[in-house]
Design an enzyme around this catalytic site. Structure first.
Site, PDB file in Angstrom:
ATOM      1  CE1 TYR A 135      32.432  18.982 -28.635  1.00  0.00           C
ATOM      2  CE2 TYR A 135      31.914  17.982 -26.509  1.00  0.00           C
ATOM      3  CZ  TYR A 135      31.511  18.649 -27.658  1.00  0.00           C
ATOM      4  OH  TYR A 135      30.188  18.963 -27.840  1.00  0.00           O
ATOM      5  CE  LYS A 142      30.171  20.179   4.962  1.00  0.00           C
ATOM      6  NZ  LYS A 142      31.217  20.746   5.842  1.00  0.00           N
TER       7      LYS A 142
HETATM    8  C1  LIG Z   1      31.747  19.674   6.655  1.00  0.00           C
HETATM    9  C2  LIG Z   1      32.085  19.798   8.090  1.00  0.00           C
HETATM   10  C3  LIG Z   1      32.325  18.665   8.889  1.00  0.00           C
HETATM   11  C4  LIG Z   1      32.379  17.259   8.326  1.00  0.00           C
HETATM   12  O1  LIG Z   1      33.626  17.036   7.728  1.00  0.00           O
HETATM   13  P1  LIG Z   1      34.000  15.608   7.090  1.00  0.00           P
HETATM   14  O2  LIG Z   1      35.414  15.759   6.707  1.00  0.00           O
HETATM   15  O3  LIG Z   1      33.089  15.427   5.924  1.00  0.00           O
HETATM   16  O4  LIG Z   1      33.756  14.597   8.149  1.00  0.00           O
HETATM   17  C5  LIG Z   1      32.525  18.848  10.234  1.00  0.00           C
HETATM   18  N1  LIG Z   1      32.530  20.105  10.776  1.00  0.00           N
HETATM   19  C6  LIG Z   1      32.332  21.195  10.032  1.00  0.00           C
HETATM   20  C7  LIG Z   1      32.368  22.554  10.689  1.00  0.00           C
HETATM   21  C8  LIG Z   1      32.107  21.097   8.672  1.00  0.00           C
HETATM   22  O5  LIG Z   1      31.924  22.211   7.940  1.00  0.00           O
END
Ligand SMILES: *Cc1c(COP(=O)(O)O)cnc(C)c1O
Length: 358
Positions: free
Chosen positions: A254, A35
Site C-alpha cells: 500500500y 489478564k
Molecule cells: C498488569 C499489572 C501487573 C503486572 O505488570 P508487569 O509490568 O506486566 O509485570 C501488576 N500489577 C497490576 C495492578 C497490574 O495491573
C-alpha cells in the site's frame, strides 16, 4: 493445509521464567498476572504452566470463573474489583478476591449481605490511575474493620515508573508514601510488578505481581530479556506464500512505501495487522526467514507483509518466517514499531492458532 500463521506457546519457558521471579524475590508470595488472556498466550495452558504460584490476578470476571472451574485453589484476584452489587454474588460463589480502589465499592459492600470477601485495598501513591487517596485510606480501613466487611485484607499499590532507570526517585516516593500511610496496619502488602521485582528488592514485601517477565519479555528499555535470563514464551510464525523479483524502481505494498533501488527478491508472508502484527512497524523491522535475519519492507497490510529475501539462502515458497520469538525478541519488534512488548503480545488475534508446546 490451513493458513500457516501460528503462535507457539512454550510452557517450559513460562515455568523457567517463574524460577527467575523466585530468584529475584525468594521470600515473597507470587501472584501471576493472567489478564488479557495471559498477555495473549492463552489462559488455561498458561495457568497450568504456572500452577505452583500462590495466586493469580486478572480483571476479566469470566476468565476468573473459568480458572476457578478448572480447579485452581489459589486466590484469584480481580484487579479492578467488582463493578456492581450483582457481581458480588459471583465473588462469593467462586471465592474470588477483589481489589477495592474506590469508596463506591465499599458502599456496595455495605449495602450487600457479603462480609467474608478477600479484599486487596489499593492505595493511590502517585500513579493517579486506581486507588484510594492517601487521605481517604485511614478512615476507609477503619470502616471496613469496624463493620467486619472482609475475611482478609491485603494492602496494595502500583508503580508508575519502575521500568525507567531515570525514575528511581519517583519509585522511592511512591514506596515512602505507601509505607507512611500503612504504617502499623499489620496487613500483608503487595507492590511490585516485574520491573520492581527485578530492580527494587525493597518493594517485594509479602506478594509480588509479575506479568511481562513471566512471558519472557523485558520490562526495561535498557535491558534485554536475554540479559535477564528470561525465555520468550511466544513464537509468532508463518510462511512465505508468494515471491516477487523486483526491478529497480518497483514499489511494494500500500502506498508503495518501499521502493527497490536495485533488482531484488522479496517474499510475501501470511501475517498482518489482523493477526496482531503491528501496522506501524516500518521497513527494516527485523524478521527471521529460513532461520536467517532479514527485514520487513513497506506497509504491513491486514493479512500480509513483505520481507527482503536478499542474501537469504534457499528462501522460497513456504519458507518459514518468525515474526517474534527466540531469535527475534518481541522487544526488538516493539521498539521498531514504537510500542511495547505488552501491546504486541496481548494483541495477538483470536484467529491465530495457538499451539502449546509442553
Ligand atoms: C498488569 C499489572 C501487573 C503486572 O505488570 P508487569 O509490568 O506486566 O509485570 C501488576 N500489577 C497490576 C495492578 C497490574 O495491573
Amino acid at each position: 493445509m490451513p493458513r500457516p500463521t501460528q503462535a507457539f506457546i512454550d510452557l517450559s519457558a513460562l515455568t523457567h521464567n517463574l524460577t527467575i521471579v523466585r530468584h529475584y524475590a525468594p521470600h515473597a508470595r507470587i501472584m501471576a498476572i493472567l489478564k488479557a488472556n495471559a498477555y495473549g498466550h492463552g489462559l488455561l495452558h498458561t495457568a497450568s504452566a504456572l500452577k505452583d504460584v500462590d495466586g493469580f490476578a486478572l480483571l476479566e470476571l469470566d476468565a476468573a470463573i473459568c480458572l476457578r472451574n478448572a480447579g485452581y485453589q489459589q486466590p484469584i484476584l480481580l484487579l479492578e474489583g467488582f463493578f456492581s452489587i450483582e457481581e458480588l454474588a459471583l465473588f462469593e460463589q467462586y471465592q474470588l478476591s477483589a481489589v477495592i480502589h474506590h469508596t463506591e465499592q465499599i458502599a456496595m459492600l455495605s449495602d450487600s449481605k457479603y462480609h467474608d470477601l478477600d479484599l486487596f485495598i489499593k492505595i493511590n501513591t502517585g500513579m493517579n490511575r486506581l486507588g484510594l487517596a492517601l487521605e481517604q485510606f485511614p478512615q476507609t480501613i477503619r470502616k471496613l474493620t469496624e463493620n467486619q466487611r472482609a475475611k482478609r485484607i491485603t494492602l496494595m499499590t502500583h508503580f508508575a515508573c519502575a521500568d525507567d532507570p531515570a525514575e528511581e526517585e519517583n519509585v522511592m516516593q511512591q514506596l515512602e508514601s505507601f509505607q507512611a500511610v500503612t504504617k502499623g496496619c499489620g496487613y500483608p502488602r503487595s507492590l511490585a510488578n516485574s520491573a520492581a521485582i527485578i530492580r527494587y528488592p525493597q518493594t517485594h514485601t509479602d506478594w509480588v505481581r509479575p506479568g511481562i517477565m513471566l512471558y519472557g519479555a523485558s520490562p526495561f528499555p535498557d535491558k534485554t530479556a536475554l540479559e535477564l535470563d528470561l525465555q520468550p514464551a511466544m513464537t509468532l510464525s508463518s510462511r512465505i506464500i508468494a515471491i516477487h523479483e523486483l526491478k529497480t524502481g518497483n514499489r511494494v505494498g500500500y502506498h508503495g512505501l518501499f521502493q527497490a533501488d536495485h533488482p531484488m527478491r522479496i517474499g510475501i508472508v501470511a501475517c498482518g495487522y489482523a493477526d496482531g502484527y503491528p501496522r506501524h512497524a516500518p521497513t527494516n523491522t527485523p524478521v527471521l526467514v529460513n532461520n536467517q535475519r532479514s527485514r520487513l519492507l513497506g506497509r504491513v497490510s491486514m493479512d500480509m507483509l513483505a520481507v527482503d529475501l536478499t542474501g537469504i539462502e534457499n528462501a522460497g515458497l513456504n519458507s518459514p518466517v518468525v515474526l517474534w520469538g527466540k531469535e527475534i525478541p518481541v522487544d526488538e519488534v516493539a521498539q521498531s514499531a514504537e510500542t511495547t512488548s505488552y501491546e504486541l503480545l496481548c494483541a495477538l488475534a483470536p484467529r491465530v492458532e495457538r499451539i502449546v508446546l509442553v
